[in-house]
Scaffold this motif. Structure first.
Motif, PDB file in Angstrom:
ATOM      1  N   ALA A  77       0.831  -1.204   0.000  1.00  0.00           N
ATOM      2  CA  ALA A  77       0.000   0.000   0.000  1.00  0.00           C
ATOM      3  C   ALA A  77       0.865   1.254   0.000  1.00  0.00           C
ATOM      4  O   ALA A  77       0.600   2.213  -0.743  1.00  0.00           O
ATOM      5  N   ILE A  78       1.902   1.265   0.828  1.00  0.00           N
ATOM      6  CA  ILE A  78       2.816   2.407   0.864  1.00  0.00           C
ATOM      7  C   ILE A  78       3.575   2.516  -0.455  1.00  0.00           C
ATOM      8  O   ILE A  78       3.729   3.610  -1.016  1.00  0.00           O
ATOM      9  N   ALA A  79       4.018   1.376  -0.985  1.00  0.00           N
ATOM     10  CA  ALA A  79       4.775   1.401  -2.237  1.00  0.00           C
ATOM     11  C   ALA A  79       3.943   1.986  -3.374  1.00  0.00           C
ATOM     12  O   ALA A  79       4.421   2.828  -4.149  1.00  0.00           O
ATOM     13  N   LEU A  80       2.678   1.557  -3.500  1.00  0.00           N
ATOM     14  CA  LEU A  80       1.850   2.035  -4.600  1.00  0.00           C
ATOM     15  C   LEU A  80       1.511   3.509  -4.437  1.00  0.00           C
ATOM     16  O   LEU A  80       1.505   4.268  -5.420  1.00  0.00           O
ATOM     17  N   SER A  81       1.234   3.952  -3.221  1.00  0.00           N
ATOM     18  CA  SER A  81       0.893   5.366  -3.032  1.00  0.00           C
ATOM     19  C   SER A  81       2.084   6.262  -3.355  1.00  0.00           C
ATOM     20  O   SER A  81       1.932   7.328  -3.961  1.00  0.00           O
ATOM     21  N   ILE A  82       3.295   5.830  -2.981  1.00  0.00           N
ATOM     22  CA  ILE A  82       4.492   6.604  -3.329  1.00  0.00           C
ATOM     23  C   ILE A  82       4.713   6.582  -4.838  1.00  0.00           C
ATOM     24  O   ILE A  82       5.025   7.609  -5.464  1.00  0.00           O
ATOM     25  N   LEU A  83       4.555   5.395  -5.443  1.00  0.00           N
ATOM     26  CA  LEU A  83       4.787   5.267  -6.879  1.00  0.00           C
ATOM     27  C   LEU A  83       3.846   6.154  -7.680  1.00  0.00           C
ATOM     28  O   LEU A  83       4.263   6.752  -8.686  1.00  0.00           O
ATOM     29  N   ALA A 110      -2.683   9.091  -2.440  1.00  0.00           N
ATOM     30  CA  ALA A 110      -1.794   9.849  -3.325  1.00  0.00           C
ATOM     31  C   ALA A 110      -2.444  11.143  -3.807  1.00  0.00           C
ATOM     32  O   ALA A 110      -1.848  11.872  -4.609  1.00  0.00           O
ATOM     33  N   GLY A 111      -3.654  11.439  -3.323  1.00  0.00           N
ATOM     34  CA  GLY A 111      -4.338  12.674  -3.700  1.00  0.00           C
ATOM     35  C   GLY A 111      -5.020  12.603  -5.046  1.00  0.00           C
ATOM     36  O   GLY A 111      -5.324  13.648  -5.645  1.00  0.00           O
ATOM     37  N   LEU A 112      -5.303  11.381  -5.518  1.00  0.00           N
ATOM     38  CA  LEU A 112      -5.925  11.182  -6.819  1.00  0.00           C
ATOM     39  C   LEU A 112      -7.338  10.628  -6.645  1.00  0.00           C
ATOM     40  O   LEU A 112      -7.698  10.137  -5.582  1.00  0.00           O
ATOM     41  N   GLU A 113      -8.125  10.702  -7.713  1.00  0.00           N
ATOM     42  CA  GLU A 113      -9.489  10.186  -7.680  1.00  0.00           C
ATOM     43  C   GLU A 113      -9.592   8.944  -8.547  1.00  0.00           C
ATOM     44  O   GLU A 113      -9.151   8.939  -9.693  1.00  0.00           O
ATOM     45  N   PRO A 114     -10.187   7.868  -8.003  1.00  0.00           N
ATOM     46  CA  PRO A 114     -10.325   6.650  -8.814  1.00  0.00           C
ATOM     47  C   PRO A 114     -11.490   6.728  -9.791  1.00  0.00           C
ATOM     48  O   PRO A 114     -12.520   7.333  -9.503  1.00  0.00           O
ATOM     49  N   ASP A 178      -0.474  -3.092 -10.707  1.00  0.00           N
ATOM     50  CA  ASP A 178      -0.509  -3.697  -9.376  1.00  0.00           C
ATOM     51  C   ASP A 178      -0.364  -5.201  -9.586  1.00  0.00           C
ATOM     52  O   ASP A 178      -1.326  -5.899  -9.874  1.00  0.00           O
ATOM     53  N   SER A 179       0.865  -5.683  -9.476  1.00  0.00           N
ATOM     54  CA  SER A 179       1.175  -7.095  -9.705  1.00  0.00           C
ATOM     55  C   SER A 179       1.415  -7.810  -8.385  1.00  0.00           C
ATOM     56  O   SER A 179       2.312  -8.656  -8.266  1.00  0.00           O
ATOM     57  N   ALA A 180       0.594  -7.496  -7.394  1.00  0.00           N
ATOM     58  CA  ALA A 180       0.777  -8.025  -6.045  1.00  0.00           C
ATOM     59  C   ALA A 180       0.986  -9.527  -6.031  1.00  0.00           C
ATOM     60  O   ALA A 180       1.836 -10.043  -5.294  1.00  0.00           O
ATOM     61  N   HIS A 181       0.221 -10.254  -6.853  1.00  0.00           N
ATOM     62  CA  HIS A 181       0.263 -11.721  -6.839  1.00  0.00           C
ATOM     63  C   HIS A 181       1.261 -12.303  -7.837  1.00  0.00           C
ATOM     64  O   HIS A 181       1.354 -13.528  -7.938  1.00  0.00           O
ATOM     65  N   ALA A 216       7.186  -5.185  -0.108  1.00  0.00           N
ATOM     66  CA  ALA A 216       6.792  -4.931  -1.490  1.00  0.00           C
ATOM     67  C   ALA A 216       8.006  -4.447  -2.259  1.00  0.00           C
ATOM     68  O   ALA A 216       9.008  -4.012  -1.678  1.00  0.00           O
ATOM     69  N   ALA A 217       7.906  -4.520  -3.579  1.00  0.00           N
ATOM     70  CA  ALA A 217       8.945  -3.956  -4.440  1.00  0.00           C
ATOM     71  C   ALA A 217       8.311  -3.244  -5.610  1.00  0.00           C
ATOM     72  O   ALA A 217       7.290  -3.693  -6.148  1.00  0.00           O
ATOM     73  N   VAL A 218       8.916  -2.131  -6.000  1.00  0.00           N
ATOM     74  CA  VAL A 218       8.594  -1.440  -7.246  1.00  0.00           C
ATOM     75  C   VAL A 218       9.673  -1.808  -8.251  1.00  0.00           C
ATOM     76  O   VAL A 218      10.874  -1.726  -7.944  1.00  0.00           O
ATOM     77  N   THR A 219       9.250  -2.247  -9.445  1.00  0.00           N
ATOM     78  CA  THR A 219      10.198  -2.605 -10.497  1.00  0.00           C
ATOM     79  C   THR A 219       9.976  -1.707 -11.702  1.00  0.00           C
ATOM     80  O   THR A 219       8.841  -1.431 -12.082  1.00  0.00           O
ATOM     81  N   THR A 220      11.068  -1.247 -12.306  1.00  0.00           N
ATOM     82  CA  THR A 220      10.952  -0.349 -13.448  1.00  0.00           C
ATOM     83  C   THR A 220      12.273  -0.269 -14.206  1.00  0.00           C
ATOM     84  O   THR A 220      13.349  -0.482 -13.631  1.00  0.00           O
ATOM     85  N   ASP A 221      12.173   0.055 -15.490  1.00  0.00           N
ATOM     86  CA  ASP A 221      13.342   0.411 -16.301  1.00  0.00           C
ATOM     87  C   ASP A 221      13.435   1.911 -16.506  1.00  0.00           C
ATOM     88  O   ASP A 221      14.335   2.381 -17.225  1.00  0.00           O
TER      89      ASP A 221
END
Length: 412
Positions: A77-83, A110-114, A178-181, A216-221
């Motif tokens: 949850a923290i990882a996604l909100s920061i990302l 994150a201050g966004l609207e879904p 969101d690739s949690a699984h 959790a981990a954030v992965t990116t290039d």
């Protein structure tokens, strides 16, 4: 399995499993390895603040996922909100209505609207059609612009990436997953989830096959997203300082990294075990009316992290919720992810912009059950659970009467 209605635990019979079968992966190292590694950690006296184990864990994760950056945080949850903030998304974000409410809450934090998109009841993922419907609905209500999308890769399977990103490119949206699984799931031979969209987020909760117990981990290039994310995560492990809108404390501990490194060492073994358990369920449930196991669509090789059953009450004789209550009484840990859909939960349910019909998400939420798989579930145990599911269907009318009576008289 030969059982009479009165033999079931909901009717006062003895539970099939006196020692309950837990739900979730629960893969942990041997006590000997854990004790030795913890003693070494203790001797170093370095418990957090991007220590040597966390640095090694991030290096190995980057290699595991095949990306330039793998950045570990304390939980998803923290990882996604920061990302979301690090990605520069503004205004509104499209995401599945059928997903963890934690995903929606991260968007809000994150201050966004879904903007909730419906899902295909056969795959449980957002489709090209449901994505277009969500974007059209967002355009009709004259709210803030939609600038991003978060798609979920559920159950160790994958969303239809190509068709979704065709739509998002046409609308200029930033895409996250969101690739949690999904840790270790191969979408094509040798290519794992982790390198798609702007970035992906993986959960290392104990319920997942790659686990730190929590993490959790954030992965990116994308070097810019990685730099912003590291600067926002905490004050440690920052190779390059860049301007960011806010900072936080999402750092992971050395103890979490210790468990994660052990999980990486045993990952292939755990996935092989998961597949054997899946096969036991498939062999025993294939001819039970009204029970359909979700196939691993959209991937070359799933990590097998979830056994997902769809229950057709008209054919099976009970609803998914009633089956879950019967199994729980027998000592079988089951999941009911994710019900109800996020659009039915506070604070979103009070917002009139979220009240359009989302029939696919509602259908899946009502009919889905997850059965035990992982380190505490062997093939013979899965076969016993499957036989119990089949037997419960044969006695469904009597079991439903007992469940109804228990609901009407909870103290009885």
């Amino acid at each position: 399995m030969k059982r009479r209605p009165e033999d079931f635990a909901v009717n006062g019979g003895r539970p099939l499993f006196e020692d309950p079968v837990p739900f979730g992966q629960l893969y942990f190292p041997s006590w000997e390895r854990y004790e030795n590694d913890m003693r070494a950690l203790w001797a170093r006296g370095w418990y957090t603040n991007h220590g040597p184990l966390l640095q090694l864990f991030e290096e190995r994760l980057a290699d595991f996922f095949g990306v330039r950056h793998a950045i570990v945080s304390t939980n998803e949850a923290i990882a996604l909100s920061i990302l979301l903030k690090a990605s520069g998304i503004r205004g509104r974000v499209v995401l599945p209505a059928f997903c963890s409410v934690g995903t929606a809450r991260a968007v809000t934090w994150a201050g966004l609207e879904p903007v909730f998109a419906d899902v295909d009841p056969l795959t449980h993922h957002v489709s090209r059609r449901t994505l277009r419907d969500a974007l059209e609905s967002a355009g009709d209500d004259h709210g803030p612009p939609v600038s991003g999308a978060v798609f979920a890769n559920l159950w160790g399977t994958a969303a239809p990436r190509d068709e979704l990103e065709e739509v998002t490119r046409a609308h200029g949206l930033t895409v996250l997953y969101d690739s949690a699984h999904g840790a270790g799931t191969e979408v094509t031979p040798g290519i794992r989830l982790g390198r798609f969209g702007g970035a992906e987020v993986f959960s290392f909760h104990a319920s997942n096959v790659l686990s730190c117990a929590e993490g959790a981990a954030v992965t990116t290039d994308d070097d810019d997203i990685a730099d912003r994310y590291r600067n926002m995560r905490c004050g440690y492990g920052i190779p390059r300082r860049v301007p960011v809108p806010t900072t936080s404390n999402g750092r992971a501990s050395e103890a979490q990294a210790l468990l994660g490194l052990a999980a990486l060492d045993s990952f292939d073994e755990h996935v092989t075990h998961n597949h054997a358990v899946h096969l036991a369920y498939t062999d025993s449930l294939h001819d039970v009316p009204g029970v359909t196991l979700l196939e691993g669509r959209g991937v070359h090789r799933s990590n097998g992290s979830y056994v997902v059953a769809m229950v057709d009450a008209a054919q099976y004789g009970m609803t998914a919720d009633e089956l879950a209550r019967v199994l729980h009484a027998e000592g079988v840990g089951v999941g009911r992810y994710f019900g109800p859909g996020a659009h039915h939960l506070p604070p979103y349910v009070q917002d009139p912009t979220h009240r359009r019909p989302l029939a696919g998400a509602d259908e899946v939420s009502a009919n889905v059950v997850q059965l035990p798989v992982g380190g505490r579930t062997a093939g013979p145990v899965a076969q016993m659970i499957a036989e119990l599911v089949a037997c419960a269907s044969r006695h469904a009318p009597a079991l439903r009467r007992q469940l109804d009576d228990a609901s009407a008289n909870p103290g009885k």
